[in-house]
Each structure stands twice: as C-alpha cells, then as structure tokens.
Design a protein around this motif. Structure first.
Motif, PDB file in Angstrom:
ATOM      1  N   ALA A 132       0.829  -1.210   0.000  1.00  0.00           N
ATOM      2  CA  ALA A 132       0.000   0.000   0.000  1.00  0.00           C
ATOM      3  C   ALA A 132       0.859   1.254   0.000  1.00  0.00           C
ATOM      4  CB  ALA A 132      -0.924  -0.002   1.217  1.00  0.00           C
ATOM      5  N   GLY A 133       1.945   1.231   0.769  1.00  0.00           N
ATOM      6  CA  GLY A 133       2.825   2.399   0.814  1.00  0.00           C
ATOM      7  C   GLY A 133       3.467   2.693  -0.527  1.00  0.00           C
ATOM      8  N   ILE A 134       3.910   1.642  -1.224  1.00  0.00           N
ATOM      9  CA  ILE A 134       4.497   1.840  -2.551  1.00  0.00           C
ATOM     10  C   ILE A 134       3.443   2.372  -3.520  1.00  0.00           C
ATOM     11  CG2 ILE A 134       5.549   0.658  -4.521  1.00  0.00           C
ATOM     12  CD1 ILE A 134       6.932  -1.207  -2.527  1.00  0.00           C
ATOM     13  N   CYS A 135       2.221   1.836  -3.417  1.00  0.00           N
ATOM     14  CA  CYS A 135       1.143   2.329  -4.293  1.00  0.00           C
ATOM     15  C   CYS A 135       0.869   3.810  -4.043  1.00  0.00           C
ATOM     16  CB  CYS A 135      -0.131   1.513  -4.067  1.00  0.00           C
ATOM     17  SG  CYS A 135      -0.112  -0.143  -4.801  1.00  0.00           S
ATOM     18  N   ARG A 136       0.803   4.223  -2.783  1.00  0.00           N
ATOM     19  CA  ARG A 136       0.535   5.636  -2.495  1.00  0.00           C
ATOM     20  C   ARG A 136       1.703   6.510  -2.957  1.00  0.00           C
ATOM     21  NH1 ARG A 136      -3.233   8.897   0.206  1.00  0.00           N
ATOM     22  NH2 ARG A 136      -4.572   7.371  -0.841  1.00  0.00           N
ATOM     23  N   ALA A 162      -5.157   3.264  -1.685  1.00  0.00           N
ATOM     24  CA  ALA A 162      -3.833   3.888  -1.595  1.00  0.00           C
ATOM     25  C   ALA A 162      -3.352   4.329  -2.975  1.00  0.00           C
ATOM     26  CB  ALA A 162      -2.837   2.911  -0.971  1.00  0.00           C
ATOM     27  N   ALA A 163      -3.667   3.527  -3.996  1.00  0.00           N
ATOM     28  CA  ALA A 163      -3.278   3.854  -5.367  1.00  0.00           C
ATOM     29  C   ALA A 163      -4.207   4.867  -6.017  1.00  0.00           C
ATOM     30  CB  ALA A 163      -3.244   2.578  -6.204  1.00  0.00           C
ATOM     31  N   ARG A 164      -5.305   5.211  -5.318  1.00  0.00           N
ATOM     32  CA  ARG A 164      -6.330   6.136  -5.813  1.00  0.00           C
ATOM     33  C   ARG A 164      -7.000   5.604  -7.079  1.00  0.00           C
ATOM     34  NH1 ARG A 164      -2.159  10.200  -4.258  1.00  0.00           N
ATOM     35  NH2 ARG A 164      -2.868  11.236  -2.354  1.00  0.00           N
ATOM     36  N   VAL A 165      -7.309   4.308  -7.072  1.00  0.00           N
ATOM     37  CA  VAL A 165      -8.041   3.691  -8.180  1.00  0.00           C
ATOM     38  C   VAL A 165      -9.188   2.862  -7.612  1.00  0.00           C
ATOM     39  CG1 VAL A 165      -6.026   3.636  -9.701  1.00  0.00           C
ATOM     40  CG2 VAL A 165      -6.520   1.651  -8.256  1.00  0.00           C
ATOM     41  N   LEU A 175       0.480   8.219   5.515  1.00  0.00           N
ATOM     42  CA  LEU A 175       1.580   7.805   6.388  1.00  0.00           C
ATOM     43  C   LEU A 175       2.344   6.628   5.794  1.00  0.00           C
ATOM     44  CD1 LEU A 175      -0.021   8.069   9.953  1.00  0.00           C
ATOM     45  CD2 LEU A 175       1.772   9.522   8.985  1.00  0.00           C
ATOM     46  N   LEU A 176       1.603   5.705   5.153  1.00  0.00           N
ATOM     47  CA  LEU A 176       2.268   4.574   4.502  1.00  0.00           C
ATOM     48  C   LEU A 176       3.134   5.061   3.349  1.00  0.00           C
ATOM     49  CD1 LEU A 176      -0.564   1.865   4.360  1.00  0.00           C
ATOM     50  CD2 LEU A 176       1.052   2.367   6.191  1.00  0.00           C
ATOM     51  N   GLY A 177       2.598   5.999   2.569  1.00  0.00           N
ATOM     52  CA  GLY A 177       3.397   6.574   1.492  1.00  0.00           C
ATOM     53  C   GLY A 177       4.623   7.294   2.017  1.00  0.00           C
ATOM     54  N   ASP A 178       4.470   7.981   3.168  1.00  0.00           N
ATOM     55  CA  ASP A 178       5.605   8.668   3.783  1.00  0.00           C
ATOM     56  C   ASP A 178       6.697   7.681   4.186  1.00  0.00           C
ATOM     57  OD1 ASP A 178       4.182  11.028   3.527  1.00  0.00           O
ATOM     58  OD2 ASP A 178       3.567  11.103   5.629  1.00  0.00           O
ATOM     59  N   LEU A 179       6.293   6.532   4.732  1.00  0.00           N
ATOM     60  CA  LEU A 179       7.279   5.531   5.145  1.00  0.00           C
ATOM     61  C   LEU A 179       8.179   5.142   3.979  1.00  0.00           C
ATOM     62  CD1 LEU A 179       5.367   3.008   7.447  1.00  0.00           C
ATOM     63  CD2 LEU A 179       7.244   4.508   8.098  1.00  0.00           C
TER      64      LEU A 179
END
Length: 507
Positions: A27-31, A71-74, A473-477
């Motif tokens: 999810a973090g990579i997708c965001r 998370a990917a906004r799809v 937050l996941l994207g930030d990580l």
C-alpha cells in the motif's frame, strides 16, 4: 509512466513470514507512486482472508486489496485479487474466483489439482492490469520459501516467474532474526527463483539505523543483494488486516488516539471474538471516534461494563452460535437485551440474534434455534449475496456492502437498514455502515443515551479523511525511509542481472 518509467512494469513484495508487513509496504508503494503521477494498481493473485469487500461490479475481494487500491487512488476490481480463499475450518475454505464463490475445497484438494488452471487465470488478470496501468505492485502470501508448496505456488515466485517481476523481500525485525530470515529465504529457493530476488526491506525497526548498517553490509556480502530501506516502527498502521483469526483477545484494544472525549464520559465497546470472525474491520470506524474504546472479548464478565456489545460477522454462523452458548455469552447478551442495554449484530452476528437459522449450505446443520433477541428467521441459500446497498437510518444517509449466504425474513420490530431493531438490540447485514459519518454519530448518540453515558460524538470526525491520512503515512514511510530511486529502477527494468546463486546451507 509519467515520470519516465515504462508502461506495464511491476514488482512483487514478498515476506519472510506472514505478517511481515507485505500489505502495508504494498500500500505504501502504491501511495508513493500515485503521488508521482504514476497510474498504479495493486495485485494479489491468491489471498486467504476472512476480511473481504465488495467492488462496484459486485465482486468479492480481500479488504487488503481494496485498501491498496484506495492507496493507489483507483477503483478496486476483481482483477486485483482473482483468487480469495475464505477458511471455514482448519482444513477447508470457500474458493472465490474472480469475485464469485465456486465451492468449498480442502487444502489438499486445492493444492493437489487446480493450481495449473488457476495460474492461467491469475496471469491473465495480471496481464490485463499491466495493459491498463503503468505499474502493478504485487503482494505475495506467507513466505516464498515455503518449499513444500513451491510446485503449486501461484502467488509468490510462481507469479514472479510468470511475469518476470523482481522481488523485494520484507522482514519484520521486531520479531528478531531478520538477517537469518533474509538469508534463509533466499538460500532455500531454486536458482531460477533466486535470480528474481532483488533485495530486502527491513520493517518495524526501533532505534538507531546506524546500528543495523554492519549487518546490512554483511548481508550484501553474503547474498550479493542490497537492502532497499529500513522502515521504522509505527503504531496504528495495521489497517484492513487480512485475518480475524489472529486477533489476540487478551489486551486486544482498538482505542481512539485522535483526541480525548468530547463529552464527560468515554464509551466502551466490546466485540465478541466469535470463531471464524470476518470483517471485524467494521468496528474500526467506532475506534476512530474520540473517546470510544473498542475491545475484543470472549468471556461474559467482559460485557459487564460495556456500553455497546457488537456481535460481528463470521464465516461460521452456526459455529459462532454454539460458541456463544458454550462461553456463557449467549445468556449475557439475553440479559443485556432484557435490561435495555445496546447490542449490535452485523451480518453473521445479526443472524445469530434471530429466532431460527436453516442452514444446509455453510454448516449443513439443518434447523437451529437462534438467540431469539430479534424477530428474524434466516435461511441459507447457495447463491451468495454480494451487494453495495445505499439507504438511510436514524435520519442519515448510509452506505455499506453485503456478503452473506443467509437470507433474513424480518417478522417485526422497527426497520433498520435491511434488518430490524427491537428495544436496544439492532441487527443488519450491512458491513461498513459505521463508516458513514452522520449515521455513526447518530447511532452512538442512541447508544450513549441508552447506556446513560455523557458521551458526545465529535462533530468533525471523518472516517474517510482519517483513512486517507493513514494511507499518506504509509506513502511517507516509503518516500522517507526506502531507496525510492532503486525501487523505481526495479519496477522499470526488472531484477538486476548477475545476482549470485546461494546453494542451500551455504554461508
């Protein structure tokens, strides 16, 4: 990709173990990619989970993949999780293929006969996603080093080999032994599989990263593979977990960290941790409210100070009913109902509160008496209801989703969504209804009044916004603690060439 990476690239996020953090990292990579303007989709070929979701096309997929799509906004689709296994016991599961149930199967039968056919299905789904999206981030399952299952694997190295995707292995350092796990995971694989293992991600680290650097250098010397980042431990990131079977009862608390109570009192919610508990994520929206404390319980005395008791969904309605009786929880729920103390049943939990259950599908137990707290009779049908209903309750708009074989005949009470209410006992088949902010606040006001609590729901709590913040937050990580340039290079160009082969057992 709009930032230079080619169309149709991808990456597989594997793990040294279950719960290593694959779902969160994916999810973090997708965001992170979505922030870069990349059109990205999540993918998990095969998921075993009792937490599922219904897409707008009426397909059932794992909730983790729905969360990753957000998370990917799809928009989530069945292509993102073509095979979903929903355990009904230790040895059998319902098989959901492309969003629709196709029958029950034992673990031996599943691994013994269907994998070649299913590999074709999942690779077709992955190729369709690759033709639509710039990048596809795949999540593995368990560990790729489960060598007893490698011949029939379609979710780890099987799909990586089919797509020629590079693999990053995630390890949970909080458990200990992460370097041994990285090395052992790689060494147990065949040369062909090892050629796709690009490197590693350390997850849930607490402390000074410089202390890890010698170990990461030694690991690179032993394996020829880089560590692409060290992700720090963060509380509250286990969103839309896959498996309700792993909820720890003792000390299992989902408590609001948003703010203190708005009113003078907190509101205590007890969730009966029934067998084969499904979609326990329904209570996350309650835990997001300031001043609401949510606990999972399995003893009648734990209901004593609860202002609301939730009987959640379950993959085994009749089994859950027997469990409630054996534990003394059935009598405690009946006493609450008689005293006008709030009880909410959702899906399977709604069904057990009724008068009678006729089940020749799930348990094949025939006719079984329910708890008799609601004037409802339930008959299980072979066709599963999968729907995204909208409606209103307590003067507020409500959205939800339905996943059930049981059809409820409501014989009385006050209508409540598709179920009913009698006194302070409420029942509905709608999962996710508490995520509707206005309805949740109205429901909690009713609960507080019945419980005699001076609790006031916050006027500005938005569950959707809180979820977006968690995904950010996941994207930030990833953005702050991973080598994003190297990850993008893997997505664009595949695994590095010339990676060494580690003979099993070698230093």
């Amino acid at each position: 990709m709009s930032n230079g990476a080619k169309r149709g690239g991808g990456l597989l996020v594997a793990g040294t173990t279950s719960d290593a953090g694959k779902s969160v990292v994916t999810a973090g990579i997708c965001r992170w990619l979505s922030r870069q303007g990349v059109k990205v989709a999540p993918f998990k070929a095969q998921n075993m989970s009792l937490n599922s979701f219904v897409t707008r096309e009426g397909a059932e997929i794992g909730r983790a993949q729905a969360m990753q799509a957000q998370a990917a906004r799809v928009e989530p689709t069945a292509l993102m999780n073509p095979v979903l296994l929903k355990p009904g016991s230790d040895r059998s599961s319902q098989v959901v293929l492309l969003g629709k149930p196709v029958g029950e199967m034992s673990a031996r039968g599943y691994h013994g006969g269907r994998q070649e056919q299913l590999l074709g299905v999942v690779t077709d789904c992955l190729e369709e996603l690759r033709g639509t999206y710039d990048a596809v981030i795949c999540e593995g399952a368990g560990s790729p080093a489960e060598i007893n299952l490698r011949r029939t694997d379609i979710v780890n190295m099987g799909i990586a080999r089919a797509a020629r995707f590079p693999v990053v292995v995630v390890g949970d350092i909080d458990r200990g032994g992460v370097f041994a796990s990285f090395f052992g995971t790689t060494a147990l694989l065949s040369p062909e599989d090892q050629s796709l293992i690009a490197g590693y991600l350390v997850n849930k680290f607490r402390g000074d990263v410089s202390l890890l650097e010698p170990g990461m250098e030694m690991l690179r010397g032993l394996t020829g593979r880089a560590t692409y980042g060290v992700l720090p431990y963060r509380h509250g990131l286990g969103i839309d977990e896959e498996d309700g079977l792993r909820v720890s009862l003792r000390g299992a608390v989902r408590e609001s960290v948003v703010a203190p109570p708005v009113g003078e009192d907190v509101l205590r919610v007890a969730v009966c941790a029934v067998p084969l508990m499904s979609n326990f994520t329904d209570v996350d929206a309650l835990a997001a409210e300031p001043g609401v404390v949510v606990r999972f319980v399995d003893r009648p005395e734990e209901l004593t100070d609860a202002d609301l008791v939730v009987v959640p969904g379950t993959r085994g309605t009749v089994k859950a009913l027997a469990w409630l009786r054996e534990r003394g929880l059935a009598d405690a729920l009946a006493a609450r109902a008689a005293a006008g103390r709030p009880v909410l049943g959702i899906c399977g939990g709604f069904q057990v509160l009724g008068e009678r259950i006729e089940d020749e599908v799930e348990s094949r137990a025939g006719t079984v008496d329910g708890l008799g707290l609601l004037p409802v009779r339930v008959r299980f049908e072979r066709e599963k209801t999968l729907a995204r209903p909208v409606g209103s309750a307590l003067g507020e708009a409500v959205e939800g989703y339905e996943i059930h074989h049981g059809v409820a005949e409501v014989l009385g009470g006050t209508p409540f969504l598709d179920g009913c209410r009698v006194g302070e006992v409420w029942g509905t088949h709608w999962h996710g209804s508490l995520e509707s902010d206005g309805f949740r606040r109205a429901f909690l006001r009713e609960v507080a009044a019945a419980a005699g609590r001076r609790f006031v729901p916050a006027a500005d709590t938005s569950f959707g916004e809180l979820r977006e913040r968690q995904l950010d937050l996941l994207g930030d990580l990833i953005e702050e603690h991973a080598d994003t340039a190297a990850l993008l290079g893997l997505i664009e160009g595949g695994a590095p060439t010339g990676l060494p082969f580690l003979p099993p057992g070698a230093p």
